[in-house]
Write a protein that holds these residues in place. Structure first.
Motif, PDB file in Angstrom:
ATOM      1  N   UNK B 221      -1.780  -7.464   1.500  1.00  0.00           N
ATOM      2  CA  UNK B 221      -2.138  -6.941   0.173  1.00  0.00           C
ATOM      3  C   UNK B 221      -1.677  -5.505  -0.067  1.00  0.00           C
ATOM      4  N   UNK B 222      -1.461  -4.736   0.980  1.00  0.00           N
ATOM      5  CA  UNK B 222      -0.941  -3.376   0.782  1.00  0.00           C
ATOM      6  C   UNK B 222       0.554  -3.390   0.495  1.00  0.00           C
ATOM      7  N   UNK B 223       1.185  -4.529   0.779  1.00  0.00           N
ATOM      8  CA  UNK B 223       2.654  -4.582   0.709  1.00  0.00           C
ATOM      9  C   UNK B 223       3.159  -5.533  -0.359  1.00  0.00           C
ATOM     10  N   UNK B 224       2.276  -5.938  -1.288  1.00  0.00           N
ATOM     11  CA  UNK B 224       2.680  -6.841  -2.358  1.00  0.00           C
ATOM     12  C   UNK B 224       3.858  -6.274  -3.140  1.00  0.00           C
ATOM     13  N   UNK B 225       4.746  -7.140  -3.556  1.00  0.00           N
ATOM     14  CA  UNK B 225       5.917  -6.694  -4.310  1.00  0.00           C
ATOM     15  C   UNK B 225       7.062  -6.308  -3.403  1.00  0.00           C
ATOM     16  N   UNK B 226       6.882  -6.465  -2.093  1.00  0.00           N
ATOM     17  CA  UNK B 226       7.993  -6.249  -1.171  1.00  0.00           C
ATOM     18  C   UNK B 226       8.005  -4.898  -0.493  1.00  0.00           C
ATOM     19  N   UNK B 227       6.882  -4.220  -0.419  1.00  0.00           N
ATOM     20  CA  UNK B 227       6.885  -2.939   0.295  1.00  0.00           C
ATOM     21  C   UNK B 227       5.574  -2.216   0.113  1.00  0.00           C
ATOM     22  N   UNK B 228       5.437  -1.130   0.827  1.00  0.00           N
ATOM     23  CA  UNK B 228       4.187  -0.382   0.852  1.00  0.00           C
ATOM     24  C   UNK B 228       3.837   0.127  -0.549  1.00  0.00           C
ATOM     25  N   UNK B 229       2.698  -0.318  -1.063  1.00  0.00           N
ATOM     26  CA  UNK B 229       2.201   0.185  -2.351  1.00  0.00           C
ATOM     27  C   UNK B 229       2.989  -0.242  -3.565  1.00  0.00           C
ATOM     28  N   UNK B 230       4.008  -1.057  -3.375  1.00  0.00           N
ATOM     29  CA  UNK B 230       4.935  -1.365  -4.460  1.00  0.00           C
ATOM     30  C   UNK B 230       4.213  -1.947  -5.680  1.00  0.00           C
ATOM     31  N   UNK B 231       3.369  -2.940  -5.427  1.00  0.00           N
ATOM     32  CA  UNK B 231       2.855  -3.712  -6.558  1.00  0.00           C
ATOM     33  C   UNK B 231       1.662  -3.052  -7.256  1.00  0.00           C
ATOM     34  N   UNK B 232       0.616  -2.770  -6.526  1.00  0.00           N
ATOM     35  CA  UNK B 232      -0.665  -2.491  -7.173  1.00  0.00           C
ATOM     36  C   UNK B 232      -0.887  -1.035  -7.572  1.00  0.00           C
ATOM     37  N   UNK B 233      -0.469  -0.120  -6.736  1.00  0.00           N
ATOM     38  CA  UNK B 233      -0.734   1.289  -7.039  1.00  0.00           C
ATOM     39  C   UNK B 233      -2.071   1.753  -6.491  1.00  0.00           C
ATOM     40  N   UNK B 234      -3.036   0.822  -6.380  1.00  0.00           N
ATOM     41  CA  UNK B 234      -4.329   1.205  -5.794  1.00  0.00           C
ATOM     42  C   UNK B 234      -4.540   0.525  -4.445  1.00  0.00           C
ATOM     43  N   UNK B 235      -3.490  -0.102  -3.929  1.00  0.00           N
ATOM     44  CA  UNK B 235      -3.550  -0.748  -2.616  1.00  0.00           C
ATOM     45  C   UNK B 235      -2.276  -0.397  -1.853  1.00  0.00           C
ATOM     46  N   UNK B 236      -2.398   0.376  -0.806  1.00  0.00           N
ATOM     47  CA  UNK B 236      -1.246   0.646   0.045  1.00  0.00           C
ATOM     48  C   UNK B 236      -1.732   1.059   1.428  1.00  0.00           C
ATOM     49  N   UNK B 237      -0.788   1.313   2.321  1.00  0.00           N
ATOM     50  CA  UNK B 237      -1.152   1.506   3.723  1.00  0.00           C
ATOM     51  C   UNK B 237      -2.005   2.757   3.954  1.00  0.00           C
ATOM     52  N   UNK B 382      12.129   3.181  -9.768  1.00  0.00           N
ATOM     53  CA  UNK B 382      11.479   4.481  -9.937  1.00  0.00           C
ATOM     54  C   UNK B 382      10.076   4.367  -9.367  1.00  0.00           C
ATOM     55  N   UNK B 383       9.576   5.500  -8.866  1.00  0.00           N
ATOM     56  CA  UNK B 383       8.268   5.502  -8.213  1.00  0.00           C
ATOM     57  C   UNK B 383       7.306   6.420  -8.937  1.00  0.00           C
ATOM     58  N   UNK B 384       6.047   6.233  -8.651  1.00  0.00           N
ATOM     59  CA  UNK B 384       5.033   7.144  -9.180  1.00  0.00           C
ATOM     60  C   UNK B 384       3.977   7.400  -8.124  1.00  0.00           C
ATOM     61  N   UNK B 385       3.462   8.625  -8.116  1.00  0.00           N
ATOM     62  CA  UNK B 385       2.321   8.959  -7.266  1.00  0.00           C
ATOM     63  C   UNK B 385       1.340   9.747  -8.109  1.00  0.00           C
ATOM     64  N   UNK B 386       0.080   9.711  -7.719  1.00  0.00           N
ATOM     65  CA  UNK B 386      -0.975  10.365  -8.501  1.00  0.00           C
ATOM     66  C   UNK B 386      -0.842  10.017  -9.977  1.00  0.00           C
ATOM     67  N   UNK B 387      -0.654   8.746 -10.212  1.00  0.00           N
ATOM     68  CA  UNK B 387      -0.365   8.272 -11.556  1.00  0.00           C
ATOM     69  C   UNK B 387      -1.631   8.131 -12.396  1.00  0.00           C
ATOM     70  N   UNK B 388      -1.550   8.578 -13.636  1.00  0.00           N
ATOM     71  CA  UNK B 388      -2.618   8.289 -14.592  1.00  0.00           C
ATOM     72  C   UNK B 388      -2.424   6.842 -15.038  1.00  0.00           C
ATOM     73  N   UNK B 389      -3.454   6.014 -14.887  1.00  0.00           N
ATOM     74  CA  UNK B 389      -3.277   4.603 -15.244  1.00  0.00           C
ATOM     75  C   UNK B 389      -3.070   4.402 -16.746  1.00  0.00           C
ATOM     76  N   UNK B 390      -2.720   3.178 -17.065  1.00  0.00           N
ATOM     77  CA  UNK B 390      -2.636   2.736 -18.453  1.00  0.00           C
ATOM     78  C   UNK B 390      -4.016   2.165 -18.793  1.00  0.00           C
TER      79      UNK B 390
END
Lengths: 216, 570
Positions: B221-237, B382-390
């Motif tokens: 679940x931390x790697x959904x979308x093919x890599x660390x944090x790729x998919x969810x934004x609130x789930x990563x390693x 493109x990546x995002x960190x400390x992102x303000x959600x939609x």
């Protein structure tokens, strides 16, 4: 009839007036901030101050209403057309010509007819309007849940409109303090309570005998 | 003498050799965890937050579950002392005692990869959906099914009724040494990433099972979308060993929640699926004893979560009916030093250097790792960190654009999943989402999404031939789906409800973040928001009236002043 300086605004009335003044100022300042006109205070502080001031003011009004009813002072606000036009004419042009104010304060009639009418309107319409809409606004979550998301907009709009009206009253009210001999002379009665009033012989005798502290 | 001396030299040399050998072995075992330096180097080169995540740091430092109250020590079980040679053998042993676990597990989504939404009738789940990342697992099980909780799902022939195919240990291994690799090797350029691992010690793993911890669930679940944090934004390693700032519940030094603390389980069925979100929990904590049917915040914190000891807190509790807890308590996402993908452009995929695919790693994320901004096999990111959600009004319902949904690409971007809800619906609340923007292939003739054949060592696999035409044709053909033969790229959005990375209360959003003209909710329509709302004309009229009054009294005063002066002079 003699012109005497008597206690016209008793301690509670002065306390009521000035604490109300402070609360209304706080409410106007925080209210228009919450409305989004400026962000001097952060939203949480503004809402907190606004809510507390409003609740305190409501409590004060409960006391004031009780005071008006039990002391009979409500009679000062009974509207009358007698002399209303004269006073209006005075402010419209007589004042520019240096005419004397047409109204003489009486022991049981301390406001001129225009003044009494304005205060009555304030107390019967503007104030109830602001606190009913304010309470609805404050307790929105108790009644608004099942309604459309826009329901609060109507309450808020009404509340804001009345706030504008109250601010207009405040501006005119403060301005009129300058229309006497001096600003200070107009404000003093609300500070020490004494004002010049035309007394009948009976009123004068009564005050001198029964309430010597209330007549100078 | 000659013989002796030869024997002596032989002994000396052999001692020397064996000594050196021992020394080398000892050194290499210590320094490289029993991997040859060559493999280590190759692994280091291929080490990538994407794709080869199972060979990552997790295994070196498994988390500790402190809440176990088990009455069994699996190392003492005779059944588990066999020298297991494969996963299914272990599963068989597990099922000998846990007699019902197999049939129970086979009903859950980790096994079926299928979810039928009873309300919309849509057939969902990884087996069917097209997403905005690698687009489809369907037909690419050889790669994607490494996250299937089973053994050997390579293609349509996989037997979903054989309970020995269940992978128990992927969730229950507590040694940190178990790993999964793709069921098939795929193209040579891909398979290299999964090489070099020590064989799994099945017996050790089988004897050290326990309740799943964060790295078990996170392994997928931390790697959904093919890599660390790729998919969810609130789930990563970063959630394997999080601090309090990152997640107040999972904080390793504090509450140290495993995932199942909230995603409570009943007979191997988990609560809290994003296919069926409870956007507004009105039941709260329920009757005494923990609720087992939801993973909502309210199920622990109640529907009046803020202590009623101040006016401000009462007001906050009044928000619960319209604002999801997550909206204020997850101020930003991807906060742990791991980036999330926010933009994926498949149109640029397929560029090669000297006939070979390549990567560009031009993004460095918070934890110092470099992330690919271009991959020949996938396109640009493109990546995002400390992102303000939609933010949006959400009633818990998602509507998906599935493989058979027709859309009109000329009417703007397609929502791969769109959430429903509105301010006028009392079951909706304002929720945070991660919004993902993608350009992905579609069938230009039929105006539908496509399944791509990405994975494989055949000539049709995109990850090898870099030919969309062939990959889509094959992907559609394999599933008996109509394909016009002409593909294009369509702009898509997808939305991922945010519910993890709950910040400590002092980091929750301040009121003014939303209650402001240009606040976070400035684009959200259909309701009055104090501080943001207001009627334009009322404000204009009100302010004009104030100005008019001011001018009125100033004018009145001025006339008085002038007349007074002239009077005094005369």
């Amino acid at each position: 009839m003699t012109l005497r300086s008597i206690m016209l605004f008793t301690r509670f009335e002065r306390f009521w007036h000035w604490s109300q003044m402070i609360l209304i100022m706080v409410l106007l300042f925080t209210g228009f901030g919450i409305h989004g006109f400026y962000t001097v205070l952060d939203f949480k502080t503004a809402v907190g101050l606004h809510t507390v001031s409003a609740l305190v003011l409501l409590l004060l009004w409960i006391f004031a209403i009780f005071w008006h009813l039990t002391t009979g002072t409500w009679r000062h606000y009974v509207p009358t057309s007698n002399g209303l036009l004269k006073v209006a004419k005075f402010y419209a042009y007589g004042i520019f010509r240096g005419e004397r104010h047409p109204y003489r304060k009486a022991y049981w009639r301390k406001h001129n007819p225009l003044q009494a009418l304005s205060y009555l309107a304030l107390k019967l319409f503007l104030f109830p309007a602001i606190w009913i809409s304010g309470l609805l606004y404050l307790m929105y979550s108790l009644w608004g849940g099942a309604l459309s998301g826009e329901a609060l907009a109507w309450v808020a709009m009404f509340h804001t409109a009345v706030a504008f009206a109250i601010l207009i009253f405040v501006i005119i009210h403060v301005y009129l303090l300058t229309t006497g001999h001096s600003f200070k002379e107009h404000v003093m009665p609300m500070i020490n309570g004494f004002d010049e009033v035309d007394l009948s012989a009976e009123e004068e005798a009564y005050l001198e005998k029964d309430e010597p502290d209330h007549i100078r | 003498m000659f013989i002796i001396s030869r024997y002596f030299i032989f002994r000396q040399v052999s001692n020397l050799i064996s000594g050196l050998l021992l020394l080398f072995l000892a050194f290499s075992a210590q320094a490289t965890d029993e991997l040859s330096p060559k493999v280590q180097t190759r692994l280091a080169q291929n080490r990538d937050a994407d794709m080869n995540f199972r060979l990552d740091k997790v295994v070196e430092n498994p988390t500790v579950r402190t809440d176990s109250n088990s009455t069994a020590d699996h190392t003492k079980f005779e059944e588990l002392k066999n020298p297991f040679m494969s996963g299914p053998e272990v599963t068989k042993a597990c099922l000998k005692c846990h007699t019902e676990a197999g049939q129970q597990f086979m009903k859950n989504i980790h096994w079926t990869w299928t979810y039928e939404n009873k309300k919309t009738g849509q057939l969902l789940g990884k087996k069917h959906l097209v997403n905005t990342f690698c687009t489809n697992s369907r037909g690419n099980e050889g790669m994607c099914a490494q996250c299937h909780a089973g053994y050997g799902w390579k293609d349509e022939t996989f037997d979903f009724s054989n309970e020995n195919n269940i992978d128990c240990v992927v969730c229950h291994d507590r040694t940190g040494t178990y790993y999964k690799t793709p069921p098939t090797k795929g193209n040579k350029s891909c398979s290299v990433m999964f090489e070099g691992k020590q064989p799994i010690q099945w017996s050790k793993v089988a004897q050290n099972v326990g309740l799943p911890a964060r790295e078990n669930c996170g392994g997928c679940h931390f790697y959904g979308g093919g890599g660390d944090g790729v998919k969810h934004g609130d789930l990563d390693s970063s959630l394997i060993h999080p601090d309090k700032k990152l997640d107040v519940h999972m904080n390793e030094a504090g509450a140290n929640f495993p995932c199942t603390q909230c995603h409570v389980t009943n007979k191997h069925v988990w609560t809290g699926s994003r296919y069926d979100v409870i956007a507004k929990d009105t039941e709260g904590t329920g009757k005494p004893g923990q609720r087992r049917d939801v993973a909502t915040c309210e199920s622990c914190h109640s529907t009046t979560p803020h202590p009623i000891n101040s006016l401000a807190n009462i007001k906050l509790n009044n928000h619960v009916d319209r604002v999801a807890c997550q909206t204020c308590h997850i101020p930003t996402i991807a906060r742990g030093g791991v980036a999330t993908k926010v933009d994926w452009d498949w149109r640029t995929a397929g560029k090669t250097k000297n006939g070979e695919g390549y990567k560009e790693k031009n993004y460095t994320q918070g934890n110092g790792e470099h992330r690919a901004t271009y991959k020949s096999i996938k396109g640009s990111f493109k990546y995002g960190e400390n992102l303000v959600p939609h933010y949006g009004w959400f009633d818990g319902q998602m509507i998906y654009t599935t493989i058979d949904t027709k859309f009109d690409p000329s009417s703007g971007p397609v929502d791969i999943n769109r959430f429903t809800g509105s301010a006028n619906d009392e079951n909706s609340r304002i929720w945070p989402f991660k919004q993902m923007h993608t350009f992905q292939p579609y069938d230009k003739g039929n105006n539908t999404l496509v399944y791509m054949h990405l994975w494989g060592d055949d000539k049709d696999a995109y990850w090898g031939n870099y030919d969309f035409g062939k990959a889509i044709k094959m992907g559609m053909e394999k599933n008996n789906l109509p394909y016009s033969g002409e593909y294009g790229f369509v702009e898509t959005y997808s939305y991922w409800p945010i519910t993890h990375m709950v910040a400590p209360k002092e980091d929750a959003l301040a009121c003014g973040e939303c209650h402001a003209k240009e606040g976070r909710l400035k684009d959200l329509q259909g309701f009055y928001l104090p501080g943001r709302g207001g009627n334009y004309w009322l404000d204009i009229i009100g302010l004009l009236a104030i100005v008019a009054t001011l001018f009125g009294v100033l004018g009145h005063g001025l006339i008085r002043f002038v007349f007074n002066k002239t009077r005094k002079q005369s």
